[in-house]
Structure formats: structure tokens, C-alpha cells
Design a protein around this motif. Structure first.
Motif, PDB file in Angstrom:
ATOM      1  N   ASP A 393       0.823  -1.220   0.000  1.00 27.39           N
ATOM      2  CA  ASP A 393       0.000   0.000   0.000  1.00 27.39           C
ATOM      3  C   ASP A 393       0.848   1.257   0.000  1.00 27.39           C
ATOM      4  O   ASP A 393       0.381   2.322  -0.409  1.00 27.39           O
ATOM      5  CB  ASP A 393      -0.920  -0.006   1.233  1.00 27.39           C
ATOM      6  CG  ASP A 393      -1.947  -1.133   1.149  1.00 27.39           C
ATOM      7  OD1 ASP A 393      -2.415  -1.388   0.021  1.00 27.39           O
ATOM      8  OD2 ASP A 393      -2.248  -1.743   2.184  1.00 27.39           O
ATOM      9  N   ASP A 531      -7.030  -5.317  -3.491  1.00 20.96           N
ATOM     10  CA  ASP A 531      -8.489  -5.478  -3.476  1.00 20.96           C
ATOM     11  C   ASP A 531      -8.989  -5.709  -2.043  1.00 20.96           C
ATOM     12  O   ASP A 531      -9.684  -6.692  -1.756  1.00 20.96           O
ATOM     13  CB  ASP A 531      -8.894  -6.633  -4.400  1.00 20.96           C
ATOM     14  CG  ASP A 531     -10.395  -6.672  -4.655  1.00 20.96           C
ATOM     15  OD1 ASP A 531     -11.051  -5.636  -4.418  1.00 20.96           O
ATOM     16  OD2 ASP A 531     -10.895  -7.723  -5.080  1.00 20.96           O
ATOM     17  N   ASP A 532      -8.621  -4.757  -1.160  1.00 20.62           N
ATOM     18  CA  ASP A 532      -9.029  -4.811   0.261  1.00 20.62           C
ATOM     19  C   ASP A 532      -8.635  -6.134   0.917  1.00 20.62           C
ATOM     20  O   ASP A 532      -9.391  -6.707   1.714  1.00 20.62           O
ATOM     21  CB  ASP A 532     -10.546  -4.604   0.381  1.00 20.62           C
ATOM     22  CG  ASP A 532     -10.974  -3.225  -0.090  1.00 20.62           C
ATOM     23  OD1 ASP A 532     -10.170  -2.278   0.088  1.00 20.62           O
ATOM     24  OD2 ASP A 532     -12.065  -3.102  -0.654  1.00 20.62           O
ATOM     25  N   LYS A 534      -8.318  -9.073  -0.459  1.00 20.16           N
ATOM     26  CA  LYS A 534      -8.744 -10.295  -1.141  1.00 20.16           C
ATOM     27  C   LYS A 534      -7.668 -10.826  -2.083  1.00 20.16           C
ATOM     28  O   LYS A 534      -7.649 -12.006  -2.414  1.00 20.16           O
ATOM     29  CB  LYS A 534     -10.029 -10.029  -1.938  1.00 20.16           C
ATOM     30  CG  LYS A 534     -11.227  -9.630  -1.085  1.00 20.16           C
ATOM     31  CD  LYS A 534     -12.439  -9.332  -1.965  1.00 20.16           C
ATOM     32  CE  LYS A 534     -13.621  -8.847  -1.128  1.00 20.16           C
ATOM     33  NZ  LYS A 534     -14.780  -8.495  -2.001  1.00 20.16           N
TER      34      LYS A 534
END
Length: 547
Positions: A393, A531-532, A534
Motif C-alpha cells: 500500500d 483489493d481490500d 482479497k
């Protein structure tokens, strides 16, 4: 006569003190012989006068005189030894076939050591001596012995060929130079010799280079033959495996067909046997009733006949066998249906076997691939060994070098390939999105990038966990039976082929064919966004294990 044939050995003429041939041999009173100087010096340095051999002691030092007979025998022995040595040396110097003989020797020709271009003769070691000592002959030009010295003389002027005419490319003498070749480019023979020798050196170097190239080509051809032989052996082994499996399937199909037909026949036979048994039981009962009827019909007893007839009026068997029959099993079309089913089974098995065989074949070209941190997008996290990549991130502060992707989360491998075949595998387990493939060296690495062959990318991707597409320009969707956990990438540079495999299922996902490669190709990877959480699993470059 016996004495005349006697040949004394060298040991008999050796002094036991100096161990050399006698010089002025003398005899002691005890009968032993020594060199005069040897025995004298021996006694001069000894405190007693004693024979060195038998140790006999003399109270008075003997008066030694030279042994005349032994002296003469020693002289003859020395002369004989010299003659033998001379003969042996002469034998070694005798001209052998292929060697240049001395022109001066009469009788036995000795081997020539030098040839004289002035005298036009070749000389052995003995007859060469004047050319080495006489001042007049020292000026003659000597060279290693050669035959046909006349060929080195000018046939017109009878002079040595000492010059070379570059104009006519021929050897000439001094008189030729001042007459027929006066205006020509004439140089000393040695000068032209040095030039030609240098040219020959270059020619020899070129020839050696040509030989080396051809030897390398031979090695290349042999290597190709070895590879071809290995490929042939591998294909034969795979062919045997595939055809053996197909043969076993055919045999299973045949056995199942035979079993099915036999079971139908057994059912029919069992039914027939049941009918026959029932009929035989009824026949037995009918025969019994017939016997009773016959007996009663012959009876003369009126009362007995009338009383017994009532019991015989019991109904007979009531089963109607008219419509009963045994029908053979319907086997028509059984073989056709079995063959059709077998064909379907074989096609399925053959596809599976060929897929496994094909995967094994491409896995033979496995290469070691590691990720290049200089190309990685700043948000990508690479493992220390360069085998894993995942999305981070936080955007790292990295130099924006020309090789780095700055807009898309892409990364290339360190290794590049510009010929041949190569294969690598990537674990994609646990991911919902990823991109994999190869890219050419000159791709755009800055700004917006389109993944397509036209832009230098040959890739497939996964989106939303189950949407697989080959990025061929307009993407081509791929419907897969199972979700790949590991993807294999194979490239044949010369063939223009890029193929993707589901490694665990040994199934082909997609192939780019007819590609034209002119640059280096780099393995290409993208783990995509998290994707958060996932899609947080990394892409892992895995060691190839042949199935």
C-alpha cells in the motif's frame, strides 16, 4: 689358431685403481697389473708397500717396469675401439632415403649438412669443413641441404637466382636484372621471401580460423544431433506411454463389451432354462394323469370306474404356453455403440495424455528466473531472493530510472532471451487478479500501458477470481474447468510461440502463435492491487518439477 680368434674384453684392460684403460701398464711381483702412475701414487700415500688386489706386502718397494706385451695389447685394443666408434658414427651419418646426400663423398654417401648456392653442391660434415675455415669459401652462401641445386641457377646466364621480379612474378639473377628486367620492380630474394612468408603466415592464420569455425560447426551439428536424439528418445518414450494407455483403454472397452454380451446371453439362457424346467414338470404331471386314465379305461369294474372318474375330473394345468417364447437378446448396434463410447473415451484420454506429454516436453526447457528490482513499480514488494512479488500500500521513494514502470504495478525478470526455448512456472494460488507473460525490451514503461502483442506484451490475466482472458488485442475469454494454482509459461523464440499452461491440470490455457520476435524477451509479472486484502497473496516463481 685359438689365440688368433681370441677377442679380449674391455675389463681385461682396465686398471683396478683408476678403473680406466691401462696407461703404461706395470706388473707387481705378485703378478697383478696397474697403471704406472696409479700404483706409484698409491704406494707414495700408503705407509706400507702392499698390492691393492691381493694385499701381498713387500718389504722392499719393487722396481716397476712397463709390461711391454700388455702395452702392445692395450694399444691394439684402443685402435680397435676407435675403429668401431668411427664405423658406428659413420653409420649414423650415412644418407638415408629422403635425405640429401653429400656430392663429394665417393662410395658410401654421407648425409649432407649444408648446400652451397655458389658451388651448387651439398656437403657432409667432413667435406663442409673448408667452407667453414677457408676465408675464400666463407663468403659462399650456405643453406639447409636441398636437392636439384641446378634449379636455383639461371638457365640463361648460369648465375644464382638471387632476385625476384615482382612485375613478372619470377626469380632472376643479377644479369637478368640489368638486361631483360631492367625497368621492372626487382627486389632481393630474401625481401620477397619475408613478404611472402608474412602472407603465408596470414593465410595460415585464416586457414586455422576456417578450421576452427568448421570444427565449431561440427560440434554444433553433433550437439544438434545429440539434442535430436534426446528429443527422439523422449518422444518415443512419451509415444509408448500414450499408446500403451490407449491400448489399455481399448482392451478395457473390449472386455466390457464381451462381458455385457455374455451377461445378456446368460440372462436369456437362464430364462429359457426356467421355462424348460416348468414345462418338464407339467409334462411329468400330464404323463402321470395319462397313465391313470389308461389304467382306468381298461378296468372291467363298473363301480370302480364310476367312482374313480370323479377324481380324474380335477382340472388339468391351466397355463397357456401359446404366447410364451424365448427371444434372443437384441445385440444389434451393441458393437457400434461400444465403439462410439470407446471413441469418446479415447478422445478424452488422448487429450489428457497429450496435454501431460506436451507439458513434460516444454518443462524440459525450464530456466531460472528472478525479478529485477530496477523495473518494479514503487508499490511492489519483492522478496530478497527475487522469487516473490506482492502489492504494497505504501509507495516507496525509488529512483525513476528508464527501466522502471511508474504507472502500472508491473515488474520484469532480470533474465532475457533472444533465441531458443524457455519455460518458467508461477504460483498464483490464493489470488483473484494477476497478469503473466513475456514482454519485449523496448516496451513503454511510463504512463498508460496497453497489454497487447502490438504493444510488445504477450500475456494472460485473471480478473474477479474467475475471469480468464488472453490479451490478444481484443481479449479472448477462456473458460477453464478448474482454477489454476500454478501457471506455466513457455516461449519458442524462433517458432513465434507463447503458451500458457495450468500446471496441476496439465492443460493448455492459451497459445499465441505466429508471433514475430526481433528483440530480447523478458518474463513479465503483475500481482495487481490488494483489493481490500482479497488479492494480497504474492506471485511466486516456483522451481519446475516435471510431472
Amino acid at each position: 689358431m685359438a689365440a688368433a680368434n681370441y677377442l679380449p674384453s674391455e675389463d681385461q684392460f682396465l686398471c683396478s685403481i683408476c678403473l680406466d684403460v691401462f696407461t703404461d701398464p706395470v706388473s707387481t711381483p705378485c703378478g697383478h697389473n696397474f697403471c704406472k702412475n696409479c700404483i706409484t701414487e698409491h704406494w707414495d700415500t700408503s705407509y706400507r708397500c702392499q698390492c691393492p688386489l691381493c694385499k701381498e706386502t713387500f718389504t722392499i718397494r719393487p722396481d716397476l717396469r712397463v709390461n711391454t706385451l700388455l702395452t702392445e695389447m692395450v694399444a691394439q685394443f684402443r685402435q680397435s675401439a676407435q675403429q668401431k666408434a668411427s664405423s658406428s658414427s659413420l653409420q649414423q651419418q650415412v644418407s638415408k632415403p629422403g635425405e640429401v646426400p653429400c656430392d663429394v663423398c665417393t662410395g658410401t654417401k654421407l648425409k649432407a649438412l649444408k648446400s652451397c648456392l655458389v658451388c651448387l653442391a651439398s656437403y657432409c660434415e667432413i667435406h663442409l669443413e673448408p667452407h667453414l675455415t677457408a676465408s675464400r669459401l666463407k663468403r659462399h652462401q650456405l643453406m639447409d641441404p636441398v636437392e636439384n641445386l641446378e634449379d636455383r641457377m639461371c638457365t640463361k646466364h648460369d648465375k644464382p637466382l638471387e632476385l625476384f621480379c615482382k612485375t613478372d612474378q619470377t626469380c632472376v639473377c643479377m644479369l637478368c636484372h640489368v638486361s631483360d628486367h631492367k625497368t621492372h620492380d626487382v627486389v632481393p630474394l630474401k625481401e620477397e621471401y619475408e613478404g611472402k612468408k608474412a602472407e603465408l603466415g596470414k593465410t595460415e592464420a585464416e586457414i586455422q580460423q576456417m578450421i576452427q569455425k568448421r570444427q565449431l560447426k561440427i560440434q554444433e551439428i553433433k550437439h544438434s544431433v545429440d539434442l535430436s536424439e534426446k528429443d527422439a528418445d523422449r518422444e518415443i518414450a512419451e509415444g509408448v506411454q500414450v499408446f500403451t494407455a490407449l491400448k489399455e483403454s481399448v482392451e478395457r472397452g473390449l472386455n466390457e463389451l464381451i462381458k455385457m454380451i455374455e451377461e445378456k446371453q446368460k440372462t436369456t439362457q437362464k430364462q429359457a432354462e426356467g421355462f424348460i424346467k416348468e414345462l418338464e414338470q407339467e409334462i411329468s404331471e400330464l404323463k402321470k394323469r395319462s397313465t391313470e386314465v389308461k389304467q382306468l379305461s381298461h378296468s372291467e369294474d363298473h363301480l370302480h370306474l364310476l367312482q374313480s372318474v370323479q377324481s380324474l375330473k380335477a382340472p388339468l394345468l391351466s397355463k397357456d404356453w401359446t404366447g410364451v417364447s424365448v427371444h434372443p437378446p437384441s445385440l444389434q448396434g451393441t458393437v457400434v455403440r461400444a465403439v462410439s463410447q470407446l471413441e469418446e473415451t479415447l478422445n478424452k484420454e488422448m487429450k489428457e495424455l497429450l496435454a501431460v506429454s506436451e507439458l513434460k516436453r516444454v518443462q524440459q526447457y525450464a530456466v531460472d528466473v528472478t525479478l529485477d528490482p530496477d523495473t518494479a513499480h514503487p508499490k511492489l514488494i519483492l522478496s530478497d531472493d527475487g522469487k516473490q512479488v506482492k502489492y504494497g500500500d505504501v509507495k516507496k521513494n525509488l529512483p525513476n530510472n528508464p527501466k522502471r514502470f511508474c504507472h502500472h504495478t508491473f515488474v520484469l525478470a532480470k533474465q532475457s532471451f533472444s533465441s531458443g526455448k524457455f519455460y518458467f512456472e508461477v504460483q498464483v494460488k490464493g489470488k483473484t487478479d494477476w497478469d503473466l507473460g513475456v514482454a519485449r525490451e523496448s516496451i513503454n514503461r511510463k504512463g498508460n500501458i496497453t497489454l497487447s502483442p502490438q504493444d510488445g506484451f504477450w500475456t494472460i490475466w485473471l480478473r474477479n477470481g474467475n475471469e480468464y482472458e488472453a490479451l490478444t488485442g481484443p481479449p479472448v475469454s477462456r473458460s477453464l474447468k478448474s482454477q489454476p494454482q500454478k501457471v506455466g509459461v513457455f516461449v519458442d523464440y524462433e517458432e513465434g510461440l507463447v503458451s500458457f499452461y495450468d500446471v496441476d491440470a496439465a492443460a493448455l490455457i492459451y497459445s499465441f502463435t505466429g508471433c514475430s520476435f526481433t528483440e530480447k524477451l523478458f518474463p513479465f509479472f503483475s500481482p495487481c492491487n490488494n483489493d481490500d486484502g482479497k488479492n494480497s497473496a504474492p506471485l511466486i516463481i516456483s522451481p519446475v518439477r516435471v510431472k
